[in-house]
Enzyme design. Sequence first.
Site, PDB file in Angstrom:
ATOM      1  CB  ILE A   8      13.510 -55.690 -68.765  1.00 26.25           C
ATOM      2  CG1 ILE A   8      14.272 -54.714 -69.668  1.00 26.25           C
ATOM      3  CG2 ILE A   8      14.202 -55.924 -67.477  1.00 26.25           C
ATOM      4  CD1 ILE A   8      14.453 -53.314 -69.077  1.00 26.25           C
ATOM      5  CB  CYS A  31       2.253 -56.457 -73.506  1.00 34.35           C
ATOM      6  SG  CYS A  31       2.078 -55.252 -74.830  1.00 34.35           S
TER       7      CYS A  31
END
Length: 308
Positions: free
Chosen positions: A193, A132
């Site tokens: 991804i 993240c």
Amino acid sequence: MQTFNLETDLAGLKLKNPVITASGTYGFGETYAPFYEPSVLGGITVKGITPLPRLGNPVPRLAETPSGLLNSVGLENPGLEAFLKNYLPELALLDTAVIVNISGFSLEDYALMASSFQRGCGIAALEVNISCPNIKHGGMAFGTDPKSAEEVIAAVRKETDLPLIAKLSPNVTDITAMAKAVESGGADIISLINTLLGMQIDLNAQKPVLANTMGGLSGPAVRPVAVRMVYQVYQTVKLPVIGMGGILTWQDAIEFMLAGASAVSIGTANFGNPLAPVEILEGIKAYCNQRGYQSVGETVGLAHAQKG
Ligand SMILES: Cc1cc2nc3c(=O)[nH]c(=O)nc-3n(C[C@H](O)[C@H](O)[C@H](O)COP(=O)(O)O)c2cc1C
């Protein structure tokens, strides 16, 4: 129409078909229920959960770009306890593979999260978000250094017997080093991804559009990067791959499968077209039928001529 097998088995994670929804773009399943029955999909991935509730980053935290979306949501979620109490019981009733995406700020956080989820708890797999870009500590910090990535996956592996999906960040120089690291750490599956770090500047205000300055870019703009990374990871490790990044149509999904993805996840597309995952599934079926395949797995990795 010839019948063929849509099932896909990702190192023990069995999906009825290869189409999943991507974390953070599907809520906890409730958002899209008025549009279609979630159980038609191979799996759904819920919004990233952290040990404690999070309000996320300040607004504005979304910005549109010509071919993608910038977000800095910052893992807004109800926290582990509320998830287990208020969301998991309903999710467990769904006839689809429920994948829970977990995030943390330390190794201990990730291990704690993992220890709450075991086989039989109603979910099919854990996706470990080490990618993240929208939180200050943790997240991508684990996903951009191979040693840390291996450690965090190993810490999670010790705590749960569920299939483990390591979600990789594209914000690295060498994606293959990250793939090898999570394979050594004990991941069963790799998903990729996550978003690419980006930013947008407002010409009038002469300052960044997002309150958090930078955000994660998703959508069609990132697709060629994602396809390249799936292709490279497929060549490098033995683990099955879940491919995502800008998939809007069935043609995009097939491209990922030819590159080496055994399943695909649909993210930003959900915002523009809530029915995207269902349409993509129909398109994959038609493509496989037209080509005369017996199973959807026959498409996986076909672009690697050298793999024969
Ligand atoms: C608004 C938004 C929130 C997201 N939240 C998460 C999250 O909580 N955990 C995670 O692993 N990925 C999260 N992602 C990344 C997506 O799951 C996906 O990896 C990425 O958007 C690329 O796919 P796409 O181009 O199809 O959206 C988020 C993406 C968006 C756009």
